[in-house]
Design an enzyme around this catalytic site. Sequence first.
Site, PDB file in Angstrom:
ATOM      1  N   HIS A 103       0.929  -1.214   0.031  1.00 38.34           N
ATOM      2  CA  HIS A 103       0.110   0.128   0.143  1.00 38.34           C
ATOM      3  C   HIS A 103       1.108   1.499   0.020  1.00 38.34           C
ATOM      4  O   HIS A 103       1.397   1.712   0.731  1.00 38.34           O
ATOM      5  CB  HIS A 103      -1.171   0.006   1.148  1.00 38.34           C
ATOM      6  CG  HIS A 103      -2.059  -1.069   1.128  1.00 38.34           C
ATOM      7  ND1 HIS A 103      -2.958  -2.116   0.499  1.00 38.34           N
ATOM      8  CD2 HIS A 103      -1.752  -2.322   1.594  1.00 38.34           C
ATOM      9  CE1 HIS A 103      -3.109  -2.507   1.061  1.00 38.34           C
ATOM     10  NE2 HIS A 103      -2.931  -3.341   1.832  1.00 38.34           N
ATOM     11  N   GLU A 118      -1.217   1.725   7.253  1.00 39.57           N
ATOM     12  CA  GLU A 118      -0.933   0.565   7.333  1.00 39.57           C
ATOM     13  C   GLU A 118       0.555   0.820   6.298  1.00 39.57           C
ATOM     14  O   GLU A 118       1.411   0.183   6.336  1.00 39.57           O
ATOM     15  CB  GLU A 118      -1.843  -0.693   6.574  1.00 39.57           C
ATOM     16  CG  GLU A 118      -1.129  -1.586   5.720  1.00 39.57           C
ATOM     17  CD  GLU A 118      -1.517  -2.542   5.501  1.00 39.57           C
ATOM     18  OE1 GLU A 118      -1.137  -3.888   4.567  1.00 39.57           O
ATOM     19  OE2 GLU A 118      -3.447  -2.402   4.641  1.00 39.57           O
ATOM     20  N   GLU A 159       0.683 -10.396   7.478  1.00 37.86           N
ATOM     21  CA  GLU A 159       0.051 -10.087   7.605  1.00 37.86           C
ATOM     22  C   GLU A 159       0.988  -9.880   9.272  1.00 37.86           C
ATOM     23  O   GLU A 159       0.336 -10.088   9.766  1.00 37.86           O
ATOM     24  CB  GLU A 159      -0.839  -9.906   7.825  1.00 37.86           C
ATOM     25  CG  GLU A 159      -2.061 -10.274   6.346  1.00 37.86           C
ATOM     26  CD  GLU A 159      -2.138  -8.945   5.573  1.00 37.86           C
ATOM     27  OE1 GLU A 159      -1.448  -8.036   6.961  1.00 37.86           O
ATOM     28  OE2 GLU A 159      -2.983  -8.842   5.067  1.00 37.86           O
TER      29      GLU A 159
END
Length: 312
Positions: A102, A139, A276
Amino acid sequence: MSYVGPDFDPPQPRRNRRRTLTVAVAALVPGALLGWVMYEALGTQGGGSGNAAVQPSSPPSDSVPTVSATNDDKPPGPTPTADSTSVSGPLQGKVVVIDPGHNPNNFQHTAEINRKVNIGTNWKECDTTGTSTNDGYTEAKFTLDVAHRLRTLLQQQGATVKFTQDGDRSWGPCVDERAKIGNKADADAVVSIHADGAGAGQRGFHVILPGEVDAGAADTGPIVVPSRDLGERIAGSFVRVTGNAPSNYVGDGTGLVTRKDLGGLNLSTVPKVFIECGNMRDTKDAALLTSDVWRQKAARGISEGIVSFLRG
């Protein structure tokens, strides 16, 4: 197999439970558990975990908000950052591609990142903005910070390290381009760094492995086995170094999830996994993810897993 530590809820029961760890993980678990026991005995703070809100082998619906940390789709842009090192070490001659999930500028380019790209099995958005903590720590900022720390550690081992993006692009790259960057580099290992946006109380890291896909431009057959080896080693070292338990909401407590709906995995021709690192929407995990000390532990856990994989 599950791990329970300070402030962790036990893994939630799930239908169709199945063991996902192989013999390789069995070899990792004793060391990981020993580290966990020592962690509890010493009362070390900083344990916790977090993961992407994902359903194994089940592609997200178009109606799912784009804050999902595991929408591995992102837009194309300038040439990726490539950093080499002349330092000699056990990884000299090895190429590692780090994929910070991202782009921090994605939120300014919603039209571009919502463009659909082909991931072999279907079409998905080029990328998403990613998620954030309730206090607004994004994030994208987290993944770049951990990526920079990870790069330093790998370069100290003699590896050549390349990024898919370093916040230097206006948006993206898209998930298909991210896969191509690793492929073009003929990387020995690729790791995509993320943090999840699951519900409060859902905690713990998990590593996402590529499933068997042979459709369109996707053919993961050659990378499934080495990617699993890479993922298992990262999961084992992440437990040991951070003291954090695997996810209590996906992976049946193993810290491993296999998926077939992520373009970054489907289109890869080299060993690749996602991690993650924590759930940004859980306050306990968020406290870890926003800690400089803990992010260094996370980077070291990932690094040691990669080093173990590359050294065989």
